[in-house]
Design an enzyme around this catalytic site. Structure first.
Site, PDB file in Angstrom:
ATOM      1  CE  LYS A  54      -3.884   2.395   1.213  1.00  0.00           C
ATOM      2  NZ  LYS A  54      -4.557   2.114   2.488  1.00  0.00           N
ATOM      3  CG  HIS A 148      -6.118   7.601   7.311  1.00  0.00           C
ATOM      4  ND1 HIS A 148      -6.740   7.382   6.109  1.00  0.00           N
ATOM      5  CD2 HIS A 148      -4.831   7.167   7.148  1.00  0.00           C
ATOM      6  CE1 HIS A 148      -5.889   6.839   5.250  1.00  0.00           C
ATOM      7  NE2 HIS A 148      -4.726   6.700   5.860  1.00  0.00           N
TER       8      HIS A 148
END
EC number: 4.1.99.29
Length: 272
Positions: A54, A148
């Site tokens: 990722k 986030h």
């Protein structure tokens, strides 16, 4: 020999990859999991350290020679962009400011650089993500760039959002925000097979959310369950299952604008 996989410990990644890393997909190869923040994986991937990894979309110009972008498993969506935070009462002028960012090749920082081209801050400091909001709150930094779960928790630090870079990006382009991508190292794993494993893992996570609950919460870095739930609902969406043309167009737009501004090397279109 197991394939090496590096993702973040964030709830969206642990939710998405739970079935794959726990050997619940019969057709998939065994996976050796490493947790690392994206600023770490961006540079580790440049060294070829992981088979599946990722990374930030902003790091793709340095990685696509050795890796292939997979059409699933990443973080891309709407209403989920980075925030520029300041203390309450700040006048919003960043021209003389010190801004804390979570990584110099993160998508968040690339969006910030595009947004602030006409009025860049005086100083940028790359610091671990968990230090950004406390550092802005105590005056160590004038502003901070966060991603986030900070979208849900920043008011607890007495901070205010100067800008939502996702809203800015969406209003300017009409496209979703390309945040995190999943790459497969060329020669190490078949990208079509890897994409099928990941799509199966996503589908299994949606079909039985409770199956991954313990794994997700154990790695959620002290997030409360309600924040974890919001996090997953925001970042695991239709683009996680398949980027499609719209997702690829968003990545193309980001990298094209960055290259045109001289911020990253140019890359071939992802839509071809």
């Amino acid at each position: 020999m197991a394939l090496s996989l590096a993702v973040s410990p964030c709830p969206n990644d642990t939710f998405v990859f739970h079935a794959l890393v726990h050997g619940l997909i019969p057709a998939a190869e065994t996976v050796d999991l490493t947790f690392a923040d994206v600023d770490v994986t961006n540079t580790a991937a440049e060294r070829g350290e992981f088979d599946l990894v990722k990374v930030s979309y902003a790091a793709l110009p340095w990685l696509l020679g050795d890796y292939e972008l997979l059409p699933c498993g990443g973080a891309l969506g709407r209403g989920c962009g980075p925030l520029v935070l300041t203390r309450e009462g700040h006048d919003g002028d960043l021209s003389g400011a010190t801004v804390a960012v979570p990584g110099d090749r993160t998508t968040a920082y690339l969006l910030f650089r595009l947004w602030s081209q006409d009025n860049p801050p005086a100083r940028i400091e790359v610091v671990p993500f968990h230090q950004i909001m406390p550092g802005v709150a105590d005056g160590t930094f004038d502003a901070g760039l966060v991603i986030h779960e900070a979208r849900f928790t920043y008011p607890r630090f007495g901070l205010t959002a100067l800008a939502d870079l996702g809203e800015w990006w969406e209003s300017d382009t009409g496209l979703p925000i390309p945040l995190g991508a999943i790459l497969a190292r060329k020669g190490a794993v078949d990208p079509q097979e890897a994409a099928e494993w990941i799509r199966t893992s996503v589908s299994m996570a949606w079909a039985d959310p409770d199956a991954s609950r313990e794994f997700v919460l154990a790695n959620a870095q002290e997030m409360e369950p309600d924040v974890v739930k919001q996090h997953i609902e925001l970042y695991v969406n239709e683009f996680t299952l398949d980027l499609g043309k719209e997702g690829l167009a968003a990545a193309d737009a980001l990298l094209g604008r960055a290259a045109a501004a001289g911020l990253t090397p140019p890359v071939p279109s992802l839509l071809t």
